[in-house]
Design a protein around this motif. Structure first.
Motif, PDB file in Angstrom:
ATOM      1  N   ASP A 172       0.814  -1.213   0.000  1.00 27.53           N
ATOM      2  CA  ASP A 172       0.000   0.000   0.000  1.00 27.53           C
ATOM      3  C   ASP A 172       0.847   1.263   0.000  1.00 27.53           C
ATOM      4  O   ASP A 172       0.521   2.237  -0.693  1.00 27.53           O
ATOM      5  CB  ASP A 172      -0.933   0.016   1.213  1.00 27.53           C
ATOM      6  N   ALA A 175       0.619   4.006  -2.867  1.00 24.31           N
ATOM      7  CA  ALA A 175       0.162   5.348  -2.506  1.00 24.31           C
ATOM      8  C   ALA A 175       1.176   6.396  -2.940  1.00 24.31           C
ATOM      9  O   ALA A 175       0.817   7.466  -3.442  1.00 24.31           O
ATOM     10  CB  ALA A 175      -0.093   5.440  -1.006  1.00 24.31           C
ATOM     11  N   ARG A 217      -7.441  -1.317  -6.250  1.00 19.17           N
ATOM     12  CA  ARG A 217      -6.234  -1.516  -5.442  1.00 19.17           C
ATOM     13  C   ARG A 217      -5.517  -0.195  -5.187  1.00 19.17           C
ATOM     14  O   ARG A 217      -5.047   0.073  -4.076  1.00 19.17           O
ATOM     15  CB  ARG A 217      -5.312  -2.501  -6.155  1.00 19.17           C
ATOM     16  N   ALA A 275      -5.084   1.631  -1.567  1.00 18.26           N
ATOM     17  CA  ALA A 275      -3.753   1.950  -1.040  1.00 18.26           C
ATOM     18  C   ALA A 275      -3.688   3.399  -0.588  1.00 18.26           C
ATOM     19  O   ALA A 275      -3.164   3.705   0.492  1.00 18.26           O
ATOM     20  CB  ALA A 275      -2.695   1.675  -2.108  1.00 18.26           C
ATOM     21  N   ALA A 295      -5.699   3.908   2.544  1.00 15.56           N
ATOM     22  CA  ALA A 295      -5.071   3.280   3.708  1.00 15.56           C
ATOM     23  C   ALA A 295      -3.841   4.041   4.170  1.00 15.56           C
ATOM     24  O   ALA A 295      -3.498   4.007   5.358  1.00 15.56           O
ATOM     25  CB  ALA A 295      -4.689   1.841   3.383  1.00 15.56           C
ATOM     26  N   GLU A 296      -3.168   4.731   3.244  1.00 16.53           N
ATOM     27  CA  GLU A 296      -1.908   5.421   3.556  1.00 16.53           C
ATOM     28  C   GLU A 296      -1.940   6.874   3.072  1.00 16.53           C
ATOM     29  O   GLU A 296      -1.131   7.288   2.243  1.00 16.53           O
ATOM     30  CB  GLU A 296      -0.732   4.679   2.910  1.00 16.53           C
TER      31      GLU A 296
END
Length: 335
Positions: A70, A74, A223, A227, A230-231
């Motif tokens: 991730d 990112a 995806r 990512a 999430a980050e």
């Protein structure tokens, strides 16, 4: 057509400045959910489309081949602040492909983050290309080139095969022409293309829903969004608006700023894509605009709305830290 005022800047209770702009919100099928101002006027999205530009990194198999998680994905979508985590991640991505900072062709600048700049200066150092806010994107480009067997040198040029791949992907995702007639050179030396906000919003709705995408592209888009959500720190950095906007509803909101007052965003659970432009290029106004729009469509989550409206109506402080005014999106933006 003159775009309407969408953000006001107050000092005390008096409006001191006004920012005009345009907003497009679309669904994956291409239906207009909201249109304000001239959404058909071409604009340069600049860094706001990095998630689309990262699709070939995943689709080619390069991301898996180099073991990217991730954080790396990112960063490939990021306009980072040049903090140690960002710089280290970009260097690590290049190293996995057997490359170094010397392979980058984005140029260097001092970190966006003030503390990172001060730390470099205190050490007597100067920034490298790894400190460029686009180094993660460029590292992704180089890794993809290595994986598919393209010559990395000159990868930023309009005529390079990888840029031709990116043009094709961006045209497929947005439905807008990306070619000889609407390109210029971005700050990091790659081509950037002027396209209407309507097409950008539709593209981000497609990224969120997978509508018109095949299975592999749909999987890659989800995806990349996952990512970034999430980050968010890897997407931006300390004190940057993208971080609190995505943290307001973890895993539910994707946002990405672009230079000169552009923002693109998506709300995957609603299948919506958002694109906006502040006419005068003011980043503070664009941040208020996107926050207000996100609040408008997240009304079922009061805590999320409160966090978003705090960004949409940011205080202006004196040098002593006292509130003296505010930057606020007009009420109709979040109504």
């Amino acid at each position: 057509m003159s775009n309407p005022v969408l953000v006001e800047v107050l000092r005390g209770d008096i409006v001191e400045s006004r920012h005009r702009g345009a907003v497009a919100v679309m669904d994956g099928d291409g239906a207009v959910v909201l249109g304000i101002g001239d959404t058909g006027r071409p604009v340069f999205p600049r860094s706001a489309v990095k998630a689309i530009q990262a699709l070939p990194l995943v689709e080619s198999g390069a991301a898996d081949a180099f073991g990217f998680g991730d954080r790396e994905l990112a960063l490939a979508c990021a306009s980072h602040s040049g903090e140690p985590l960002h710089v280290g991640l970009a260097a690590s991505m290049l190293a996995r492909a057997g490359l170094s900072e010397a392979a980058l062709e984005c140029g260097s600048h001092w970190p966006i983050d003030h503390e990172a700049t001060v730390a470099l200066a205190r050490q007597g150092d100067v920034p490298s290309q790894l400190h460029n806010n686009c180094s993660g994107k460029h590292a992704g480009f180089l890794c993809a080139c290595r994986h598919v067997g393209l010559e990395p040198r000159g990868y930023v040029g309009f005529s390079h095969a990888y840029q031709a791949t990116l043009r094709g992907v961006m045209a497929e995702v947005t439905g807008a022409t990306h070619g000889d007639g609407n390109w210029a050179v971005d700050g990091c030396s790659i081509p950037t293309y002027a396209v209407p906000l309507d097409d950008l919003a539709r593209g981000f709705a497609r990224m969120a829903t997978g509508v018109t995408f095949g299975p592999e592209r749909s999987k890659a888009a989800k995806r990349l969004f996952a990512a970034c959500m999430a980050e968010p720190f890897c997407v931006a950095g300390t004190g940057r608006a993208d971080v609190p906007l995505m943290q307001a509803a973890p895993g539910r909101i994707f946002v990405k700023t672009g230079a000169e007052g552009v923002y693109c965003a998506a709300i995957p659970e609603l299948g919506l894509g958002i694109a906006l432009k502040c006419d005068d290029g003011a980043g503070r106004a664009a941040e208020a605009m996107v926050a207000a729009l996100l609040a408008r469509f997240m009304r079922g989550s009061p805590d999320v709305v409160a966090a978003l409206e705090a960004v949409a109506n940011a205080p202006i402080l004196s040098r002593k830290g006292a509130p003296v005014g505010a930057v606020r999106a007009i009420p109709q933006m979040s109504a």
